[in-house]
Design an enzyme around this catalytic site. Structure first.
Site, PDB file in Angstrom:
ATOM      1  N   ASP A 210      39.932  36.153  49.735  1.00 28.80           N
ATOM      2  CA  ASP A 210      40.176  36.923  48.514  1.00 28.80           C
ATOM      3  C   ASP A 210      40.254  36.053  47.261  1.00 28.80           C
ATOM      4  O   ASP A 210      40.298  36.582  46.144  1.00 28.80           O
ATOM      5  CB  ASP A 210      41.478  37.716  48.658  1.00 28.80           C
ATOM      6  CG  ASP A 210      41.370  38.796  49.733  1.00 28.80           C
ATOM      7  OD1 ASP A 210      40.375  39.536  49.716  1.00 28.80           O
ATOM      8  OD2 ASP A 210      42.274  38.880  50.590  1.00 28.80           O
ATOM      9  N   GLU A 215      38.706  34.782  41.268  1.00 25.56           N
ATOM     10  CA  GLU A 215      38.113  33.881  40.280  1.00 25.56           C
ATOM     11  C   GLU A 215      36.976  34.560  39.517  1.00 25.56           C
ATOM     12  O   GLU A 215      36.846  34.414  38.291  1.00 25.56           O
ATOM     13  CB  GLU A 215      37.590  32.612  40.961  1.00 25.56           C
ATOM     14  CG  GLU A 215      38.663  31.635  41.413  1.00 25.56           C
ATOM     15  CD  GLU A 215      38.073  30.290  41.797  1.00 25.56           C
ATOM     16  OE1 GLU A 215      37.008  29.939  41.242  1.00 25.56           O
ATOM     17  OE2 GLU A 215      38.668  29.596  42.636  1.00 25.56           O
TER      18      GLU A 215
END
Length: 540
Positions: A210, A215
């Site tokens: 995840d 990001e």
């Protein structure tokens, strides 16, 4: 439905299973294509029906070393959901599809037949086009342009192998355009997303846990055209990490190959993001924020990574039994705190979605705009506390957990009535001094989603909150069972500062403010407006 199952067809629990005794009769000529080897291909209601007398005498290697013919059905059904591509080249029809490989995977297979009557080329091409239209209905984009980001350290270093072994061939068979790049450092995915040519891609696919989707969302949010980029680019996860919650919720599986199929057939879905302000920092969360047991069980058990996902369960268990508390001050904008009302709204949302179908709920790809991010309604952590917030002092807080998705890990739908774009987060608060037996009973009901029904669980829909954790004085771990087994607690009990996790990543142990930004993100999902969890007990 299991978190690792494929989307079932209406006529079969297993969409790969051949229908026993299925026969094609009186088929409409426009739906049936007659090919060589005395075979026909028919477009059924939900599947491609292959009637081939040659299937009766296929040799199987496990039948006396393959020396004797093995009788089998002459009819095979391939659900349209599993059709990856079809084409007619030089009077030969080739169909690629996903077939099962073990209990929790699929691989690319194909069938090809020659069209014998050369005068019916136009009709054969029309049949192939009709098959593709059923395989890729309205709302599902054919041949999406993908930017694939691979975290080489994901999944204990197996992400690259998983990509090549289980995912790449599925994308290739579906004629996806994939530009592949490996991340080289922490934050690299965010930098790539910030600099991405958003006109050249439809999807950013993260072969990782995840962390990379987190990001990518934040990299897109740093752009000048942030709002347009976030709404144009669909962010998806190819589950190749330790935590694969995004894929569990959107694809219904943490299998890389099944997730790849789900992404190929994915429906564009708007999803709420959560703006987090802490100190002078601002970033976005797509999954969860936690203070207390969950955060410490996740971030404080790094030395137990050899246990796999079980380390989270172990971390939670020892902290529940130890009645660990994490005092904090909380101020929150509550949308709804009546569990019966929350469950009823969820039921209505699922019913409405099932009646409309995912193809009708899928938004079109918007044109890229130059819009910056929308302003926050409640300001930042530095702003005066809004008067509309409700304040709570939580001196014996055990677990503070807010989520934007249902599953946080396999078989753990902590937020069973979460929806992708309802403009709210689901907030769970549990006191740290619960009787141990009650805490254990609560833990065993998470898999079914029945944890919401415990009177000891505060479950609310919220639009914003501010939480200020208190620093807990360092506990004496030099004596007793904590001294003896402290190493196995993953660091529990020996920190002056605690843990705060945002999307599974550690952030500073200090006050922060969170606010839901409705529909800011875009993902691909199997069903559009709902996650791959059927809701708590009693939900139809």
């Amino acid at each position: 439905m299991s978190a690792t199952s494929l989307q079932p067809s209406p006529d079969s629990i297993d969409p790969f299973e051949d229908p026993a005794g299925s026969e094609v009769s009186n088929a409409d000529a426009a739906l049936t294509l007659t090919v060589d080897r005395n075979a026909t291909l028919t477009l059924g209601t939900d599947a491609l029906i292959i009637l081939d007398e040659g299937l009766k005498y296929r040799r199987k290697p496990r039948n006396f070393c393959g020396l004797l013919p093995q009788l089998s059905k002459t009819t095979r059904a391939v659900p349209f959901y599993n059709i990856l591509w079809a084409e007619l080249v030089h009077f030969e029809v080739t169909i690629h599809y996903a077939r099962p490989s073990g209990k929790n995977a699929c691989r690319v297979a194909y069938v090809n037949y020659a069209v014998l009557d050369k005068t019916y080329f136009a009709q054969a091409q029309a049949w192939v086009d009709a098959l593709l239209s059923r395989a890729y209905p309205a709302g599902v984009r054919r041949r999406p342009r993908m930017k694939v980001m691979i975290n080489p350290k994901g999944g204990q270093g197996y992400a690259q192998k998983l990509w090549r072994r289980e995912i790449e061939k599925i994308f290739a068979a579906a004629h996806c355009e994939a530009d592949v790049e490996r991340t080289a450092y922490r934050g690299h995915a965010a930098n790539m997303a910030e600099q991405l040519d958003v006109n050249a891609f439809d999807v950013v696919a993260c072969a990782s846990g995840d962390g990379l989707p987190h990001e990518v969302f934040n990299g897109l949010a740093r752009r000048r055209d942030a709002t347009g980029a976030l709404r144009k680019i669909a962010v998806v996860q190819l589950p190749c990490g330790t935590g694969n919650a995004m894929s569990l919720n959107l694809n219904g599986t943490d299998s890389p190959s099944l997730a790849a199929l789900a992404i190929v057939k994915g429906v564009r879905t708007p999803m709420d993001l959560v703006a987090i302000t802490q100190g002078d920092q601002k970033y976005y969360s797509f999954l969860s924020q936690s203070v207390g047991i969950i955060a410490e069980s996740d971030l404080g058990t790094e030395r137990l990574r050899w246990m796999g996902p079980m380390r989270f369960t172990w971390g939670i268990l020892v902290r529940l039994l130890g009645k660990t508390v994490y005092p904090a001050e909380l101020s929150v904008a509550i949308e709804e705190d009546d569990k019966r009302v929350i469950k009823e709204r969820y039921r209505k949302a699922r019913t409405a979605h099932e009646q409309s179908g995912p193809q009708h709920s899928s938004p079109a790809i918007p044109r890229l705009s130059n819009d910056s991010l929308p302003p926050l309604r409640y300001g930042t952590i530095s702003s005066p506390l809004p008067e509309t917030f409700t304040h709570q002092s939580l001196p014996t807080l055990g677990n503070f957990y807010t989520g934007n998705m249902a599953y946080m890990a396999p078989s753990t739908p902590f937020f069973p009535v979460a929806l992708p774009a309802d403009g709210c987060q689901d907030m769970v608060i549990v006191d740290g001094l619960l009787p141990r037996l009650t805490a254990l009973r609560m833990l065993t009901t998470v898999e079914s989603g029945a944890n919401i029904d415990f009177p000891e669980v505060s479950y609310r829909k919220v639009t914003a909150y501010r939480i200020t954790p208190r620093v807990v004085e360092k506990r004496d771990v030099s004596k007793g069972w904590r001294a003896k087994f402290g190493r196995w607690l993953g660091g529990q009990g020996g920190h002056k500062d605690g843990f705060i996790a945002v999307d599974g990543e550690r952030v500073p142990f200090e006050a922060f403010q969170a606010e839901v930004v409705p529909g800011l993100g875009t993902v691909l999902s199997k069903r559009g407006g709902v996650y791959e969890f059927e809701g708590p007990p009693g939900t139809p």
